[in-house]
Design a protein around this motif. Structure first.
Motif, PDB file in Angstrom:
ATOM      1  N   SER A 177      -8.072  -2.147   0.192  1.00 58.38           N
ATOM      2  CA  SER A 177      -8.641  -2.009  -0.725  1.00 58.38           C
ATOM      3  C   SER A 177      -8.694  -0.552  -1.404  1.00 58.38           C
ATOM      4  CB  SER A 177     -10.153  -2.390  -0.410  1.00 58.38           C
ATOM      5  OG  SER A 177     -10.741  -1.738   0.516  1.00 58.38           O
ATOM      6  N   MET A 178      -8.364   0.423  -0.328  1.00 58.29           N
ATOM      7  CA  MET A 178      -8.300   1.776  -0.907  1.00 58.29           C
ATOM      8  C   MET A 178      -7.029   2.320  -1.207  1.00 58.29           C
ATOM      9  SD  MET A 178     -10.849   3.012   2.384  1.00 58.29           S
ATOM     10  CE  MET A 178     -10.935   4.855   1.821  1.00 58.29           C
ATOM     11  N   VAL A 179      -6.084   1.597  -0.793  1.00 61.85           N
ATOM     12  CA  VAL A 179      -4.810   2.334  -1.062  1.00 61.85           C
ATOM     13  C   VAL A 179      -4.329   2.654  -2.520  1.00 61.85           C
ATOM     14  CG1 VAL A 179      -3.457  -0.009  -1.410  1.00 61.85           C
ATOM     15  CG2 VAL A 179      -2.231   1.892  -0.413  1.00 61.85           C
ATOM     16  N   GLY A 180      -5.000   1.555  -3.432  1.00 61.05           N
ATOM     17  CA  GLY A 180      -4.845   1.887  -4.932  1.00 61.05           C
ATOM     18  C   GLY A 180      -5.463   3.181  -5.449  1.00 61.05           C
ATOM     19  N   MET A 181      -6.486   3.657  -4.751  1.00 57.75           N
ATOM     20  CA  MET A 181      -7.391   4.606  -5.266  1.00 57.75           C
ATOM     21  C   MET A 181      -6.724   5.964  -5.320  1.00 57.75           C
ATOM     22  SD  MET A 181     -10.843   4.404  -2.973  1.00 57.75           S
ATOM     23  CE  MET A 181     -11.859   2.863  -2.944  1.00 57.75           C
ATOM     24  N   ASP A 182      -6.868   6.677  -6.609  1.00 52.58           N
ATOM     25  CA  ASP A 182      -6.518   8.101  -6.762  1.00 52.58           C
ATOM     26  C   ASP A 182      -6.987   9.174  -6.186  1.00 52.58           C
ATOM     27  OD1 ASP A 182      -4.448   9.915  -7.883  1.00 52.58           O
ATOM     28  OD2 ASP A 182      -5.156   9.764  -9.773  1.00 52.58           O
ATOM     29  N   ASN A 183      -7.316   9.072  -4.962  1.00 52.43           N
ATOM     30  CA  ASN A 183      -8.273   9.871  -4.362  1.00 52.43           C
ATOM     31  C   ASN A 183      -7.746  10.283  -2.979  1.00 52.43           C
ATOM     32  OD1 ASN A 183     -10.253  11.237  -3.061  1.00 52.43           O
ATOM     33  ND2 ASN A 183     -11.863   9.728  -3.691  1.00 52.43           N
ATOM     34  N   ARG A 184      -7.589  11.401  -2.845  1.00 53.39           N
ATOM     35  CA  ARG A 184      -6.980  11.964  -1.339  1.00 53.39           C
ATOM     36  C   ARG A 184      -7.820  11.766  -0.177  1.00 53.39           C
ATOM     37  NH1 ARG A 184      -3.021  17.040  -2.985  1.00 53.39           N
ATOM     38  NH2 ARG A 184      -1.499  15.769  -4.272  1.00 53.39           N
ATOM     39  N   ILE A 185      -9.343  11.628  -0.375  1.00 56.52           N
ATOM     40  CA  ILE A 185     -10.044  11.443   0.468  1.00 56.52           C
ATOM     41  C   ILE A 185      -9.753  10.271   1.176  1.00 56.52           C
ATOM     42  CG2 ILE A 185     -12.478  11.056   1.198  1.00 56.52           C
ATOM     43  CD1 ILE A 185     -12.006  13.853   0.277  1.00 56.52           C
ATOM     44  N   SER A 186      -9.239   9.284   0.500  1.00 57.21           N
ATOM     45  CA  SER A 186      -8.832   7.911   1.126  1.00 57.21           C
ATOM     46  C   SER A 186      -7.591   7.906   2.133  1.00 57.21           C
ATOM     47  CB  SER A 186      -8.458   7.007  -0.040  1.00 57.21           C
ATOM     48  OG  SER A 186      -7.322   7.276  -0.583  1.00 57.21           O
ATOM     49  N   TYR A 187      -6.860   9.124   1.959  1.00 54.08           N
ATOM     50  CA  TYR A 187      -5.622   9.171   2.909  1.00 54.08           C
ATOM     51  C   TYR A 187      -6.285   9.587   4.371  1.00 54.08           C
ATOM     52  CZ  TYR A 187      -2.773   9.959  -0.962  1.00 54.08           C
ATOM     53  OH  TYR A 187      -2.122  10.017  -2.053  1.00 54.08           O
ATOM     54  N   LEU A 188      -7.714   9.825   4.604  1.00 54.80           N
ATOM     55  CA  LEU A 188      -8.263  10.029   6.014  1.00 54.80           C
ATOM     56  C   LEU A 188      -8.406   8.505   6.438  1.00 54.80           C
ATOM     57  CD1 LEU A 188     -11.283  12.479   5.271  1.00 54.80           C
ATOM     58  CD2 LEU A 188      -8.897  12.974   5.908  1.00 54.80           C
ATOM     59  N   PRO A 190      -6.622   5.636   8.163  1.00 55.14           N
ATOM     60  CA  PRO A 190      -5.289   5.833   8.803  1.00 55.14           C
ATOM     61  C   PRO A 190      -4.454   4.622   8.235  1.00 55.14           C
ATOM     62  CG  PRO A 190      -6.640   6.155  10.609  1.00 55.14           C
ATOM     63  CD  PRO A 190      -7.683   5.971   9.347  1.00 55.14           C
ATOM     64  N   PHE A 191      -5.016   3.659   7.962  1.00 52.69           N
ATOM     65  CA  PHE A 191      -4.600   2.223   7.457  1.00 52.69           C
ATOM     66  C   PHE A 191      -4.157   2.273   5.834  1.00 52.69           C
ATOM     67  CE2 PHE A 191      -7.233   0.851  11.012  1.00 52.69           C
ATOM     68  CZ  PHE A 191      -6.338  -0.194  11.369  1.00 52.69           C
ATOM     69  N   VAL A 192      -4.656   3.388   5.224  1.00 46.98           N
ATOM     70  CA  VAL A 192      -4.051   3.827   3.880  1.00 46.98           C
ATOM     71  C   VAL A 192      -2.906   4.330   3.920  1.00 46.98           C
ATOM     72  CG1 VAL A 192      -4.507   5.072   1.825  1.00 46.98           C
ATOM     73  CG2 VAL A 192      -6.631   3.788   3.013  1.00 46.98           C
ATOM     74  N   LEU A 193      -2.733   5.310   4.676  1.00 45.48           N
ATOM     75  CA  LEU A 193      -1.392   5.998   4.892  1.00 45.48           C
ATOM     76  C   LEU A 193      -0.061   5.244   4.988  1.00 45.48           C
ATOM     77  CD1 LEU A 193      -2.307   9.001   7.313  1.00 45.48           C
ATOM     78  CD2 LEU A 193      -2.165   9.044   4.784  1.00 45.48           C
ATOM     79  N   LEU A 194      -0.293   4.356   5.664  1.00 43.98           N
ATOM     80  CA  LEU A 194       1.081   3.304   6.317  1.00 43.98           C
ATOM     81  C   LEU A 194       1.235   2.372   4.927  1.00 43.98           C
ATOM     82  CD1 LEU A 194       0.255   0.102   7.073  1.00 43.98           C
ATOM     83  CD2 LEU A 194      -0.926   1.603   8.956  1.00 43.98           C
ATOM     84  N   LEU A 195       0.332   2.215   4.021  1.00 47.06           N
ATOM     85  CA  LEU A 195       0.636   1.174   2.891  1.00 47.06           C
ATOM     86  C   LEU A 195       1.178   1.774   1.813  1.00 47.06           C
ATOM     87  CD1 LEU A 195      -2.582  -1.221   3.175  1.00 47.06           C
ATOM     88  CD2 LEU A 195      -0.245  -1.722   3.830  1.00 47.06           C
ATOM     89  N   ILE A 207       4.918  14.950   0.898  1.00 46.96           N
ATOM     90  CA  ILE A 207       4.798  15.935   1.834  1.00 46.96           C
ATOM     91  C   ILE A 207       3.247  15.932   2.171  1.00 46.96           C
ATOM     92  CG2 ILE A 207       4.696  18.433   2.229  1.00 46.96           C
ATOM     93  CD1 ILE A 207       7.575  17.193   2.164  1.00 46.96           C
ATOM     94  N   VAL A 208       2.473  15.645   1.355  1.00 45.62           N
ATOM     95  CA  VAL A 208       0.832  15.568   1.436  1.00 45.62           C
ATOM     96  C   VAL A 208       0.402  14.397   2.692  1.00 45.62           C
ATOM     97  CG1 VAL A 208      -1.322  15.091   0.460  1.00 45.62           C
ATOM     98  CG2 VAL A 208       0.514  16.618  -0.858  1.00 45.62           C
ATOM     99  N   ILE A 209       1.198  13.434   2.366  1.00 45.24           N
ATOM    100  CA  ILE A 209       0.868  12.225   3.227  1.00 45.24           C
ATOM    101  C   ILE A 209       1.180  12.603   4.737  1.00 45.24           C
ATOM    102  CG2 ILE A 209       1.495   9.841   3.788  1.00 45.24           C
ATOM    103  CD1 ILE A 209       1.209   9.058   0.813  1.00 45.24           C
ATOM    104  N   ILE A 210       2.448  13.067   4.788  1.00 49.74           N
ATOM    105  CA  ILE A 210       3.415  13.537   6.121  1.00 49.74           C
ATOM    106  C   ILE A 210       2.056  14.489   6.854  1.00 49.74           C
ATOM    107  CG2 ILE A 210       5.003  14.886   7.012  1.00 49.74           C
ATOM    108  CD1 ILE A 210       6.994  13.767   5.310  1.00 49.74           C
ATOM    109  N   SER A 211       1.853  15.615   5.987  1.00 50.85           N
ATOM    110  CA  SER A 211       0.881  16.431   6.491  1.00 50.85           C
ATOM    111  C   SER A 211      -0.278  16.132   7.129  1.00 50.85           C
ATOM    112  CB  SER A 211       0.581  17.580   5.417  1.00 50.85           C
ATOM    113  OG  SER A 211       1.937  18.104   5.065  1.00 50.85           O
ATOM    114  N   ILE A 212      -0.954  15.046   6.139  1.00 47.00           N
ATOM    115  CA  ILE A 212      -2.251  14.420   6.927  1.00 47.00           C
ATOM    116  C   ILE A 212      -2.009  13.529   7.990  1.00 47.00           C
ATOM    117  CG2 ILE A 212      -3.943  12.753   6.189  1.00 47.00           C
ATOM    118  CD1 ILE A 212      -3.777  13.641   3.182  1.00 47.00           C
TER     119      ILE A 212
END
Length: 234
Positions: A177-188, A190-195, A207-212
């Motif tokens: 539900s959060m993977v489509g959000m254009d908000n980097r807070i959602s990257y916190l 863990p299930f968003v990152l892999l999708l 690079i941002v996703i890798i760093s997070i």
């Protein structure tokens, strides 16, 4: 390792790799004409579209394997009895994590070997790049680590494996539900990152996703070790 053989943890991840590879092949054979005719680079179509399929299997394999990996210790107060041994619970947590990472790496090797074979066999001449497959495999393996560590912590804390499974499923749907959000807070999450790679339609490394992912993995590992040792003191 002897205990894990009885828990079926390693078998779960191994069969997830086999199932992911087979499903990717079948998915490609059914959709290859559509994917190759799309206005997307053939390599990108191969990696991102098929990754979206196998990532779902990998997530559920992680949920099941992490739920089982501590279940044998929780039964009959086994984990509490282990506290009397001259071994730190934090090191047990870390060793379980290392075993899971190794088993998950084998899963990815099986799955991306099938993608490499498909690419070499079906992509137009001159478009297949093995280096890009290896880079993408490393990228998606790295960004699934926070999810793996998080689920291992939940398994360690919860004596009821069904609670762990439930939290994993809720986490997965929250990521969807959060993977489509254009908000980097959602990257916190863990299930968003892999999708993210399947949604972004690019095989490049973000690079941002890798760093997070790296920061989250380190923080969660330290948190898991701290919680494990704290439970020993209690």
């Amino acid at each position: 390792m002897q205990k894990l053989r009885r828990a079926g943890v390693l078998n779960t991840l191994f069969f997830a790799g086999i199932a992911g590879a087979i499903y990717a092949v079948l998915n490609w054979l059914v959709r290859k004409d559509y994917l190759l005719s799309a206005d997307v680079d053939p390599m990108t179509a191969l990696l991102t579209q098929l990754y979206g399929v196998i990532s779902l299997l990998n997530v559920f394999a992680i949920i099941v394997s992490t739920s089982n990996i501590y279940s044998i210790e929780h039964k009959n107060n086994g984990l509490r009895k282990m506290h009397t041994l001259p071994i730190k619970s934090g090191s047990v947590f870390l060793q379980k994590l290392i075993i899971l990472v190794g088993a998950l790496a084998l899963t990815y090797v099986i799955e991306f070997a099938s993608l490499a074979i498909l690419g070499g066999s079906y992509l137009p001449s001159g478009t297949f790049a093995l280096g890009e497959v290896l880079q993408f495999a490393f990228y998606v393996f790295l960004i699934i680590m926070p999810c793996l560590v998080f689920m291992l912590i939940i398994s360690m804390i919860s004596p009821n494996m069904w609670i762990t499974v439930g939290i994993g499923i809720v986490g997965f749907f929250s990521g969807m539900s959060m993977v489509g959000m254009d908000n980097r807070i959602s990257y916190l999450n863990p299930f968003v990152l892999l999708l993210k790679p399947a949604m972004e339609l690019t095989s490049g490394m973000n690079i941002v996703i890798i760093s997070i992912a790296i920061i989250e993995t380190i923080v969660l590992i330290l948190l898991g070790i701290f919680i494990a040792n704290k439970k020993t003191e209690e």
